[in-house]
Every structure is written in C-alpha cells, then in structure tokens.
Design a protein around this motif. Sequence first.
Motif: not given
Lengths: 760, 102
Positions: A540-553
């Motif tokens: 479970i990651i904190s967005r804004h603190f991780w590099p851009t991850l592949q989004t979309g679902t």
Amino acid sequence: MATPAVQSFVEEKWQEAFKNLNRGEPGISGLMTISEAWRIASDFLRPRPLSEPRPRYNAHEIKAAFDMLAHTKLLYTVLENFLDDMHQQEYLIKQEVGEYMSRYEETDDPQVIAELVYRLVDWFNAWHPLAEYEFSSLPSIWRADDQNELSTSLGHIVTDHFTVAFHTHIYSILPPSFSRGFKALVSSTLPISYDDMSDSPSPDTFVWDSFFALGLVERYESLIASVCYEHIEDYIREVCAGQWSERMLADVRLWMDSRMLPWMRLPYARGAKDLNEATKMMSGVKSRFDYHICKVLCDLRTSEIFDIIIDFPDSKPALEDLKECLHRVDQRSILVASLRKANKKRLLHPGADTKDILAQYVSIIKCLRVIDPPGVLLYKVADPIRRYLRDRPDTIRCIVSDLVGDSENGTSLVDDNDPLVPLASRDVEDYTDSTWEPEPIDAGPDFRTNKPGDIISTLVSIYESKDLFVKELQVLLAQRLLNVKDGNYEKERRNIEILKVRFGEAALQVCEVMLRDMTDSRRTDQHVQSQKPSLLHPVIISRHFWPTLQTGTFILPQRLRAIQEDYSREYTAFKPDKKLVWLSHMGSVKIEVELQDRTLEVDVPPVSAAMVELFSERDRWSVDELIAQMGRIDRPSVMKGLLVLVDLGILKEEETDHYKLLEVAEEASADPGASRSAAMDELPGVQTAQQQQAEQMRVFWRFIEGMLTNLGALPLDRIQNMLKFAPGYDRNIEQLGMFMEAARREGMVVAKDGMWRLNR
Amino acid sequence: MKVTIKSWNAIAQWRWDTGKADQDDADEEDVCGICRVAYEGCCPACKMPGDDCPLIWGECSHIFHMHCLLKWIGTGQSKQLCPMDRRPWVTAERKINPSKSS
Ligand SMILES: [Zn+2]
Ligand SMILES: [Zn+2]
Ligand SMILES: [Zn+2]
C-alpha cells in the motif's frame, strides 16, 4: 703553375723585397739567395700525389729558406702559391672520392665511408705543411717565439689557412650522398644492444679523430645530433611501447648515462682531460638530449593514452612517467587533443554502451588526476564526453544503478574507498580551503577546479541539476522495493542512508516514505490476515511519493474482485479514515491451473490471471471479446497478458486475435522461455524520470503552440520567459531548447535565424 | 480447467476517505486549503504522510491537514474560524461507517 694574378702579386712583392734587401742599391748576390729559398720552400710545400712521397729535406736548409723568405716578406706569397697549388691538385682527391662513393652506392656499407675518411686523412697529412715535423724542429719562424710576433702568428696562420683550404676542397668534392653514408657510419659507431647494460665496448676513438681532422664533426653537427635523437627514439619505442606497468623514464635515463654518454664524449667532449671536465663540457648537450628523452616518451605515451586509460590502474606508472615528461615538455595541449580524438573515435559512438562510456570516463577522471591534479586537462577532455553522455537517454539510469549497487556485472564505477561526500555545489568557491591553489595558466575561463576524489559528483554534474537523478533514484528504488519478496528491506535502507549523504536528506525524503510504505504494508497485512485471512498481500503506497505508476484499471472477474473487496473492507475497518485504490495492472498472481493432462502452478500478471478466469468459463475468446469483458483496458495490455499465457502453453492463438484454451498440451513450437521471461521481467509500469519529463514537456507544448499561434515567430528566450507563466513550468532554457529541437525534427516547428514558429 | 488462486501480490494506494465518491484517481485531487498540499501528501511540518499527518474534518465540510488547522487556530487572527468560510470551527465526529465503496 700560378695564376697571372698571383704572379703579378709575386712580382710586386719581389720588387719590394728587392728594394728592401739592397737598401735601394742594385745588387744580385742577395737575389740569388732569395730565388733559391723560394725554390726550396715551394718544393717543400708542393701538394703531391700520395704515391709520390715527400722527399726528406734538410731541416736547416728549410729553416734557412723560410727565414730568408720571411725577412724578405715573401712568406705570404709562398703560402698563396701553395694554396693555389692545392687547388690545382684537388682533382687527385676528387678522383678517389668518386671511386669510394660509387663503391658505397653499390654496397651501402658504411665501412666504405670509413675507408674514405681515413684516406682523406692521409691526404690531409700528406699536404699539411707541418705534418711530418716535430714542433721543435719546425723552422723557428713557425714556432711560438715571444721575440718575434710575426713569426708566432705565422705558424698558426699557415696551418689555419691550409686546414680551411683543405676542408673547403673536400666539402666541395664530397657528393650529396656522402651525408647519408656519413650518417650511417656515425650510427654504426653507436652502442647497439639495448638490454646489455653491463659492458659497453670502448668507443671507436680513431674514426672520430679522423672526423675531427677533416672538420666533419662541425660540418655535420646537426646530422650527428639527429643520429643521437633517432637512436634515442628507437630505443624508447623499442623498450617502452606498451610497457605501462612500470616506470620507464628512470630506466631510459640510466641507459642514457651508461650507454650513450660514453659514446657522446667522442663528438661532444673532445679533448676533455678527465671525466669531470667531460661532464662539464657535455652538460648543455646532455640536457638537450634529456629533453628529447622526455619528449619522445611523452609522444609515445600520448599516442597510447586511450589504452593506458583502459588499463588503469595497472598503467599508473606510465601515467606518472607522462606527468614527469609533461613537466619538462609542454605538450599538454597535444595530449588533450590526442585523447579527445581517440575518445571521439573509440568511445563516443552509437555502438558503445553507456555503461562502458561511463566507465571509461571515470577512468579518464582518475588517470588525468594522476597527470594533472588541478584538473585542467580533465576539464578539457571531459567536455565532449559529458555533452555526449547528456544526450544519451540511459545515462542517468546507468549512473543511478551504479549508485545503488545495481550494476549487473558487479564492477562499480565508484570505488568503495572513494570518499563519501555531499555533492559539491559547483559555483561556490571555498576561500577557507587551505589546499586552494590558483588556477593553472592553461585553464580556460570556464574552468572550475573539481574537488578531487568525488567521482559521483563529477558524474552527477553532467546534468544541470541533481533533480533528475533524485527522480531516477526514486524510480529505481520503487522498482526494487516492489520486487522485494522476502520483506527484507535492509539493503535498500542502507542504500538510502548512503545516498542521503550525497544528495541530502531532503532529496531522499521521498525514498524514506517509500521505504516506510513497504514496512507499513507488511504490518497492515499482518493485521488484516489476523482478522480475516486473505490470499491478497498488497503493497500500500502513498501516492505523490512514488514515481508515476501505471494507472488505469480493468474489470476483474468476480472471484478476484471479491478477494480485493474483502481486503479493502478489512483495511478500512483497520484504518477508518482511509480506503484503498487498487492498481490492478500491477503485481502478480500465483495460480494453480488444473488441465486435463497437467497441472501448472505459475506466477502471472493480474491481467493474465483475469484472462485465465475468463477462459475457465469458456475456452475460446477473441481479443475484442476480452476487451469488451475486461472493460477499460488497452489493446497492448491485453496482448501482453495473452502472450504470457501462450508462452506458458495454456493458450494458443488459433487464428489472428482468436485464442483457445489448451486443455491438452501441444508441442511447443518455439522456445517459450525467452519471450516469457521478457514479458515477466519487465518491471511493473514504472516510468523513468526521463520518460516523465518528456511526458510533462508535452503538456507545455500546448502553451508553446498557443503562443506561436498568436505571436508568430519567437526567439527561444521569449518562449522560455512566457512559459514561466504556465503552471508548474520548471525547465531551464537548455531543456526547452532540446525540446524545441525535438519538435523541429518531428516537423511541428521550424527555426530560422534563432526564431521559432509553427510549421504550417 | 480448474483454476485455484494461491496468492496475490498487489499494489494499492491509500486515500483519505474524504466522503466524496471518487471512483477515479484521474479526478482533480483535493488539496488542503491552508498549505495547498494534497491531502495524501503531508503538511509543511511533517515528513511522513498518512497516519503521522492526519486530516481533520470540520462540521462545515471543510477538510485540512490536522497540523495545518491547529496551527491556524493557534494564531490570533484566526478567531477560531474555519479559514475557508469564516464560520466557527467545529471538528466533525468521524462517522464509523464511511462512504460506501462502489
Ligand atoms: Zn495543510
Ligand atoms: Zn503534519
Ligand atoms: Zn469550513
């Protein structure tokens, strides 16, 4: 025999002498004596062929004759007559020289030249007025005699005149090819063997005496020097080329002292009474040759520099030699030019791996620091490499991989004992630095002393800001963290601690958050599992603190979705203020697939797992049907998911875009391992910092486009200034320039005279 | 074919449940009205987001980083008002049962 001019001159002298002798009175007895004296002296001096030996004269008679001539002031006339006779007889020598020289042309044997030289010495002695007489038996008129100044100088004058005249004759006789032969002869007298230092044969002094007698040493001074120079060059090339692991300069100097100097005494220290005097006489020459040694070794090492750098650190002694040579011979700019050229040819081309370029660059840094600690040479050599690296897309990634010890082959750019220091800020001069030295004179205006020891700073400073590195670090760390399977993040934690020192706490703060997300996720998972066991173990990651991850679902099949929702519910029960947003593309699912003839347990991406679920309901699907079923998913993702299953032998493409479940295995048509691992190894959709940057730049393109639409053509700095109004714009003008250049290549804009406008 | 799921390593992002129905993270993200930093970021005083830098919900429906709001309330000029709507700040009771996930 004599020319008319000389005859009239003699005539005149004769008249003078006549008056002198007779004190103005006529008389004949005295004249008879003078005439006799003239005859005797002339005959004594007459240049004869070698075959005709000079008759033995009675010394008294000669003395009386010359005394008489001196008293009547006819001595000069006799001398002139003699010189004239020499000219007449010159052809005798010329004939012989011609014979020797044609023999030499045929044989190319320097020994023939030696024989010629000896023969010329014979001629010299034969014609020398004083050659056969002991000094004491010389006519008193030629002896140094304080009482008679005239006679003192006369002996010298006769000898000097003769010597000059003789030398002039043979110089005019010797053909041009003689210098070649002479050079070969001089060379043949050199100590030959390179390695046998122990016994130097005593040099051939006899031939050198002959050279001196004939004035050849003076006449061919530069030729003799060039023989020495060439010999030194040959020796150094023979002994030093490719020998980089030992210092050679001292050896060469030893060779010079023990082998060359004894020989060099012959031409350069003639007549020295002892070794001390010889050393003194040769000090100038020795220093000239020492300079030559340094220059030749310098040239050699300069030509080898690229490979020396490859061999570093084994080649350090060669670099130390080079440093010493450069100290003596100012060829720094040649070294720079040569290395730049070699780099361009051998390093900075598309075929070279970025990793190799970086490795060589680091070696160059280390090597040039040996040669030139202030770093001026490095600055000049490094510039093209740095510019080249800056344009390579994977440079940052390579450096960063190395920073976190990720390099595949294990050879790190940075030594472990390289001091760990914060990245130096480039523009600030530290005036308290006690080791500060003024910048060297050949430093250019842009030169800045590099703090020694910090290779990483140097690499990072290829780029204008370290932000890109930090971003790339984050990306890399994200990938590594997501790949950790055993929950042991110690290695990454240690890495971050090291990087904090280099990049500063603030820059690494984001990484700290990432690391804590990992440990928090484990703790949370333990809690959730204790409440309601689940197959799902999320990070479970904190967005804004991780590099851009592949989004979309995409729409998960019911069974998978239920697992996810259960987990979400338990999470929210644990953390009432929070909820989870799933990145369904990422991660992996371990599934067991029971087919008619086999059971497989495989790790697949969630997309593939979802497809397996669908195929378990129906064993034939087309790509379009899958897309319709899975919802918001792009075609490439579907194809990738299918490929994994095809490679596992679970599915088969029946016809284009139509897939079928293989309940019974079929012969694998191709090697499945390779392509499958390619699909799986690709790290989960983490964008590199450079990709992100390009992505963001495209957003700003809309502003640029609007600007150019409204204002027509603009210079780059205007565009840059106006872009500063665009929200979030933080690029510098170089980055903008690169972007515009890329846009121009894509035909979106055109540039003319520094003005950019839309290509319409 | 019979498929058994053995285990599943997944990745998720946590969000504050701000009560809004946000299906999609492509939406404009919400920021704290005081520090202008995203809720899921952290306030200027903190380094770690999430539980270490929680949110505070107001009766007025405004939401801030708790640290930001407390700092604001601590200043004299705040007069204990919500900085967004100038109504007296009343911290809301968090409902035990948050907005239904879709
Ligand atoms: Zn805030
Ligand atoms: Zn805070
Ligand atoms: Zn409010």
